[in-house]
Scaffold this motif. Structure first.
Motif, short mmCIF file in Angstrom:
data_model
loop_
_atom_site.label_atom_id
_atom_site.label_comp_id
_atom_site.label_asym_id
_atom_site.label_seq_id
_atom_site.Cartn_x
_atom_site.Cartn_y
_atom_site.Cartn_z
N PRO A 35 0.81 -1.19 -0.51
CA PRO A 35 0.56 -0.14 0.39
C PRO A 35 0.92 1.13 -0.48
O PRO A 35 0.30 2.10 -0.34
CB PRO A 35 -0.74 -0.26 1.54
CG PRO A 35 0.19 -1.23 2.47
CD PRO A 35 0.66 -2.01 1.39
N TYR A 36 2.40 1.24 0.11
CA TYR A 36 2.93 2.39 0.67
C TYR A 36 3.69 2.23 -1.28
O TYR A 36 3.91 3.13 -0.80
CB TYR A 36 3.72 2.71 1.72
CG TYR A 36 3.68 1.25 2.84
CD1 TYR A 36 2.32 2.66 3.29
CD2 TYR A 36 2.95 0.44 3.94
CE1 TYR A 36 1.83 2.55 4.94
CE2 TYR A 36 2.85 0.41 4.51
CZ TYR A 36 1.95 0.81 4.80
OH TYR A 36 1.20 1.26 6.35
N GLY A 37 4.18 1.38 -1.50
CA GLY A 37 4.83 1.95 -2.45
C GLY A 37 4.74 1.97 -3.64
O GLY A 37 5.72 1.34 -4.39
N SER A 43 8.60 0.62 0.60
CA SER A 43 7.03 -0.87 0.65
C SER A 43 7.37 -0.87 2.22
O SER A 43 6.36 -1.37 2.83
CB SER A 43 8.01 -2.47 0.51
OG SER A 43 8.90 -2.78 1.04
N GLY A 44 7.65 0.03 3.25
CA GLY A 44 8.16 0.04 4.54
C GLY A 44 8.49 -1.44 5.26
O GLY A 44 7.88 -1.34 6.32
N LEU A 101 8.90 -1.12 -11.16
CA LEU A 101 8.07 -1.94 -11.18
C LEU A 101 7.83 -2.12 -10.14
O LEU A 101 7.26 -1.59 -9.04
CB LEU A 101 8.84 -3.56 -10.97
CG LEU A 101 9.75 -3.58 -12.31
CD1 LEU A 101 11.22 -5.15 -12.41
CD2 LEU A 101 8.83 -4.39 -13.38
N PRO A 102 6.35 -2.74 -10.20
CA PRO A 102 5.02 -2.83 -9.12
C PRO A 102 6.02 -3.65 -7.60
O PRO A 102 7.21 -4.71 -8.08
CB PRO A 102 3.65 -3.81 -10.04
CG PRO A 102 4.71 -4.77 -10.95
CD PRO A 102 5.47 -3.64 -11.28
N ILE A 103 5.70 -2.98 -6.72
CA ILE A 103 6.43 -3.33 -4.87
C ILE A 103 5.01 -4.16 -4.50
O ILE A 103 4.00 -3.83 -4.03
CB ILE A 103 6.52 -2.11 -4.68
CG1 ILE A 103 7.83 -1.69 -5.03
CG2 ILE A 103 6.99 -2.83 -3.00
CD1 ILE A 103 8.55 -1.01 -4.64
#
Length: 286
Positions: free
Chosen positions: A57-59, A100-101, A116-118
């Motif tokens: 939800p963060y990256g 990403s946290g 790229l998606p995390i």
């Protein structure tokens, strides 16, 4: 006081703090990145298991800006393939928060990528020696011209590129149906970065002085001011900008405090230990 990581990360991305710090400042970190020292078995770097994971939800903002350039995060990693230069990062970020946290572990097989998606999984092949492995993307970067991926120290070590620092690589997306594999047979030994020391000695040397958490030091006042304003709204403690002159140039230090409790100061410094913010630390009145 609730210094939740979720709340602070939401602040960073929602108000564009990530953008303003990197695009408007010259951040001068006190610590240089390096390879680890000490001995540890690289068997700690467990092979990556490719699975279907939910997006962080963060990256994954739709877009973000760093140093005047806008990056658009991909919705998925399907059919991604690209060749370019890879680099690696080590002790400077070990134990700190990634985009990403998650906490960055330089001995895990992970990587940073700009778009790229995390998280996602990619196969990285060192085109200079043919070695390859699979890593999990959980961070953003590298924001250096011509570099396409930033590998953890362990991943770079297995690809035999730590001494040179960079290597020509191919990065390919990996689906859950593909096999995890690596050509690395001799994992060898490396040294693990020393665990951070506590502040007992510093406390003894600064008795009677006010205690602060310094979030960062910037050469541009407006950038320090933006960070201070955001922190001031969200943290129930005073936030101030302290100016100091070093080597003929002014630095603007963003500090939270004074903080009466060392325990609270340590907790706050740990919570704010996010890659995008720099390395927070406990300091005392000059």
């Amino acid at each position: 006081m609730d210094y939740s990581l979720k709340k602070l990360l939401k602040i960073i991305f929602s108000v564009g703090l990530f953008i303003s710090i990197f695009s408007c400042t010259t951040h001068k970190p006190d610590i240089q990145d390096s390879a680890p020292t000490g001995v540890i078995d690289l068997s700690r770097a467990k092979p990556v298991v490719v699975t279907n994971l939910e997006k962080s939800p963060y990256g994954n903002p739709a877009s973000y800006e760093v140093r005047g350039r806008t990056y658009y995060v991909k919705k998925d990693a399907n059919n991604y393939i690209k060749e370019g230069i890879a680099s690696w990062y080590g002790t400077k970020f070990h134990g700190r928060r990634t985009s990403s946290g998650e906490v960055y572990d330089m001995l895990a097989l992970t990587a940073a990528h700009k778009t790229l998606p995390i998280p996602c999984f990619v196969k990285v092949t060192n085109l200079e020696n043919g070695k390859y492995l699979i890593v999990r993307v959980n961070d953003r970067g590298p924001f250096v011209k011509d570099r396409i991926i930033d590998l953890s120290y362990a991943a770079a070590h297995m690809l035999d590129m730590t001494q040179k620092g960079t290597a020509k690589v191919r990065v390919e997306s990996v689906s859950v149906n593909e096999k995890n594999t690596s050509t690395s047979k001799d994992k060898g030994n490396i040294k693990l970065a020393s665990a951070p020391s506590n502040y007992d000695w510093l406390e003894s040397q600064h008795k009677g002085k006010d205690r602060f958490v310094q979030v960062g030091a910037y050469s541009v006042y407006e950038s320090a001011q933006k960070l201070a304003k955001v922190l001031d709204k969200e943290i129930n403690l005073p936030v101030k900008i302290s100016k100091i002159k070093r080597k003929g140039q002014y630095l603007y230090r963003v500090r939270i405090g004074p903080i009466n409790s060392l325990k609270i100061a340590e907790s706050l410094a740990k919570t704010l230990d996010i890659k995008e913010l720099g390395k927070p630390r406990i300091v005392y009145e000059d």
